[in-house]
Design a protein around this motif. Sequence first.
Motif, PDB file in Angstrom:
ATOM      1  N   ASP B  62      22.019  82.417 -15.642  1.00 10.99           N
ATOM      2  CA  ASP B  62      22.252  83.483 -16.435  1.00 10.99           C
ATOM      3  C   ASP B  62      23.558  84.121 -15.714  1.00 10.99           C
ATOM      4  OD1 ASP B  62      22.490  85.917 -17.552  1.00 10.99           O
ATOM      5  OD2 ASP B  62      20.571  86.461 -17.410  1.00 10.99           O
ATOM      6  N   LEU B  63      24.745  83.959 -16.449  1.00 10.92           N
ATOM      7  CA  LEU B  63      25.944  84.506 -15.766  1.00 10.92           C
ATOM      8  C   LEU B  63      26.280  85.987 -16.175  1.00 10.92           C
ATOM      9  CD1 LEU B  63      28.191  81.324 -16.437  1.00 10.92           C
ATOM     10  CD2 LEU B  63      26.916  82.074 -14.352  1.00 10.92           C
ATOM     11  N   SER B  64      25.334  86.561 -17.011  1.00 10.93           N
ATOM     12  CA  SER B  64      25.647  87.758 -17.372  1.00 10.93           C
ATOM     13  C   SER B  64      25.231  88.960 -16.604  1.00 10.93           C
ATOM     14  CB  SER B  64      25.135  88.015 -18.714  1.00 10.93           C
ATOM     15  OG  SER B  64      23.673  88.160 -18.887  1.00 10.93           O
ATOM     16  N   VAL B  65      24.638  88.712 -15.307  1.00 13.39           N
ATOM     17  CA  VAL B  65      23.812  89.567 -14.640  1.00 13.39           C
ATOM     18  C   VAL B  65      24.636  90.866 -13.877  1.00 13.39           C
ATOM     19  CG1 VAL B  65      21.815  88.223 -14.348  1.00 13.39           C
ATOM     20  CG2 VAL B  65      23.722  88.022 -12.657  1.00 13.39           C
ATOM     21  N   GLY B  66      25.916  90.311 -13.491  1.00 15.21           N
ATOM     22  CA  GLY B  66      26.921  91.294 -12.706  1.00 15.21           C
ATOM     23  C   GLY B  66      27.401  92.194 -13.909  1.00 15.21           C
ATOM     24  N   SER B  67      27.701  91.913 -15.035  1.00 16.23           N
ATOM     25  CA  SER B  67      28.384  92.521 -16.117  1.00 16.23           C
ATOM     26  C   SER B  67      27.368  93.554 -16.616  1.00 16.23           C
ATOM     27  CB  SER B  67      28.854  91.889 -17.027  1.00 16.23           C
ATOM     28  OG  SER B  67      29.765  90.950 -17.038  1.00 16.23           O
ATOM     29  N   LEU B  68      25.881  92.930 -16.773  1.00 20.64           N
ATOM     30  CA  LEU B  68      25.187  93.926 -16.969  1.00 20.64           C
ATOM     31  C   LEU B  68      24.659  95.081 -16.198  1.00 20.64           C
ATOM     32  CD1 LEU B  68      22.169  91.646 -18.502  1.00 20.64           C
ATOM     33  CD2 LEU B  68      23.088  93.667 -19.536  1.00 20.64           C
ATOM     34  N   VAL B  69      24.791  94.552 -14.947  1.00 15.43           N
ATOM     35  CA  VAL B  69      24.611  95.886 -13.922  1.00 15.43           C
ATOM     36  C   VAL B  69      25.753  96.875 -14.462  1.00 15.43           C
ATOM     37  CG1 VAL B  69      25.325  96.387 -11.563  1.00 15.43           C
ATOM     38  CG2 VAL B  69      23.854  94.522 -11.882  1.00 15.43           C
ATOM     39  N   ALA B  70      27.177  96.572 -14.680  1.00 18.74           N
ATOM     40  CA  ALA B  70      28.012  97.551 -14.925  1.00 18.74           C
ATOM     41  C   ALA B  70      27.910  98.367 -16.221  1.00 18.74           C
ATOM     42  CB  ALA B  70      29.163  96.671 -15.133  1.00 18.74           C
ATOM     43  N   VAL B  71      27.473  97.585 -17.423  1.00 15.22           N
ATOM     44  CA  VAL B  71      27.193  98.018 -18.596  1.00 15.22           C
ATOM     45  C   VAL B  71      26.130  99.143 -18.528  1.00 15.22           C
ATOM     46  CG1 VAL B  71      25.904  96.452 -19.912  1.00 15.22           C
ATOM     47  CG2 VAL B  71      27.431  97.891 -20.989  1.00 15.22           C
ATOM     48  N   VAL B  72      24.884  98.501 -17.903  1.00 11.45           N
ATOM     49  CA  VAL B  72      23.664  99.437 -17.844  1.00 11.45           C
ATOM     50  C   VAL B  72      23.903 100.742 -16.969  1.00 11.45           C
ATOM     51  CG1 VAL B  72      21.419  99.707 -16.972  1.00 11.45           C
ATOM     52  CG2 VAL B  72      22.048  97.586 -18.244  1.00 11.45           C
TER      53      VAL B  72
END
Lengths: 500, 311
Positions: B62-72
């Motif tokens: 799952d490469l999306s975790v870092g961006s999710l941290v930001a958007v959330v």
Amino acid sequence: MLDPPRTMSLILEMQQMTKRYPGVLALDRVDFSLSAGEVHALAGENGAGKSTLMKILAGAIQKDGGEILLDGQRTKIDSPHSSLKNGIGMIYQDFKLVPELTVAENISLGNEPAHRGFIDFPQMQNTARSILEQLGENIDPSVTVKTLSVAQRQIVEIAKALSRKVRILALDEPTASLTEQEIQNLFGVIRKLKSDGVGIIYISHRLDELFEIADLITVLRDGTVVGTSSLHETNKAKLIQAMVGRSLEEEYPKIQLQRQNELLSVEDLNTPKLKDVSMTLYRGEILGLAGLVGAGRTELARAIFGADRVHSGTMWLLQKAFTPRSPKDAIAAGIGLLTEDRNLQGLILQMTLSENISLASLQRLTQGLFIDRTKEKAAAGEFMRKLQIKAPSAETVVDTLSGGNRQKVILGRWLMTKSKVLIFDEPTVGIDVGVKYEIYNLINQLAKDGVGIMVISSDLPELLGICDRIAVLCDGRMTGTLSRKEATQEKILRLATEFS
Amino acid sequence: MLSKILDRFGLGIALALEAIIFAVLSPYFFTTDNLLNVSLQISITAIIAVGMTFVILTAGIDLSVGSLVAVVGVVSTILLKADFPFVLSLLLSLVAGIALGTFSGSVAGAFITRFNISPFIVTLALMTIWRGAAFVVTEGRPVWDLPEAFSLLGGGRTLGVPNPTIIMAVVFVLAHVVLNRTRFGRYVYAIGGNAEAARLAGINTRRVVTQVYMISGSLSALSGILLASRMNSGQPNSGLMYELDVIAAVVVGGTSLFGGRGSVAGTFLGSMLIGVLRNGLNLLNVGSYVQQVVVGVVILLAVLLDQWRKK
């Protein structure tokens, strides 16, 4: 058995070969020799030392003792490269071809004809074509290997070996996934190689075919040579006895079964591979499914098991409509499938024996949120004993088990779900003679207990030996059903080739 | 005997050795303050690493975790500023944030299981989408002026222990229980070991795989909220490269990228190993550039050790 005198010249002598692994003596002073133009079969149960012996010859592993003589000269084989350089070719069960490359590219792989560093493709094609022609095979060298059938791939492997001027060729279970026709074709190629003076080492579990193709047979057991004999001077019973070290009354135990009420019926089933297939399975019977590879036997099994999409058709299980949309549905209804490829489609190799057995029954073993692990282990242990699975404990990782024990683990899984219908796809492929016998007995016992059994097998003597009825598929259609009394190899083959 | 001990406690021994070395070199290292500090520093990525462990156990990524941290982070903080009583807006921002992460995971799961697209590609695309979305909704500017009380969540302490540390501990314990004691956990291992065999054993592999990405998404969201709280702002560029730190922690912790083998206990040790290393190097005043190099070397050594003990 005695060593028959041989007039031809020996091209290979392996003397007093010894190989030790931690805790086991894999080979104990084994002698094996091969003459030019001879097919020398190597037989024995798994773990008898056949593959170890072949791996030494291929340079894949190093011997701990003994000598290898080629044409009477002591020769050191210490790497796959030196083995190849000395004219030794190996063809393994799992081919070493690159599926995305063409036939010609595969044949010359690592040995490409080149001009000033560039590959000479026309030359490559010509070489490939001439070798394939020499083998009497009509395979286009410019197609990619992935488009070929298993049998054709095997021929390409042989062609690849021949392109390296191989004088000794070892074939490991070459017929494991071939149809009768393809086997005969392969035998034609082998006879041609023989007449060209190639020495052939032939490993197979199928004893019948050894009598057809081999001149000599050496039987190994527990790392030692039991004996070497001409195939004219021995018979199947003697060979089995030599292999397992005890005599089996007969190869196929058969008990009288009382067929009961209708269990599963299939009407006009259509899938991408099947056309209007109908069949009925009764409780307490063993129904064989015969046919050539690609006839749709596995597809029928998978359709019943809910693993593949069904276009149309109806199925009835114990008089009730049965439409499995997934293996989950089928399992819940009481179907179990023992797939042909136990490692790829059956077992979770890094899980324990107990976890593999319980995998389809966890719902019943769950208490509230959690799996009841005590109950799980106890249940798995029970099947381990019942099926006589040979492993140190229920916590053993299945990766370390032999083929026969792996098959029993999967059988245990379906016994734990209390399957009413059990479908065995090639139940004894790659399994030792001794364990085969146990599996047949287990199948008999299950049928006697009222389970409906379906057995898919390419091994006709096996089907004839254990089944009550044999249904034959050809090209996705059901071409006939034979009772045990009327079934013969010839009749089955005729039905299996009705449309070809 | 020795190999058995290494096999079971190898990572723990490595961690202990590391701690001893730093304790000798710096008298401050073995103080309660410092150790709690380490736990606080690793908590954000370690919580994500728990979700990543589930994903990698099924042989996914799952490469999306870092961006999710930001958007959330930015979405939650924007909601926090809505004109409601604080408790209500806090609740709204928490629920919406976690829901967004879970939704992202369900989208990833759907693409992976329904259309057979590789997890790498699907989550790579989501990574770009969420990073872009974080900048779009904030027009590239951080979200400031949050209610004072919000910073207590990630910045406060309970009984002297930083709140993120407590949340991390709860997440690890829950995940450990789920993986080892429940059917779902067993299925995760089975799918990673052999997805086709698992399906043929009657496991609804699509559902389990989708749920695994939802877990990863929701834990990333949780971390995103904690990070926003610690920084007392929503930063659209937060969580950059977290995916790599997180994967490193999971792999160092002995979970196989091929699936079917690994544990959250290992992931905890992996996170600690890297966290203690960074902390120790900081105490010894090693520059951040050199730290990068050292951390990279340690990752290689740890994975090498893992390969070695498997033989």
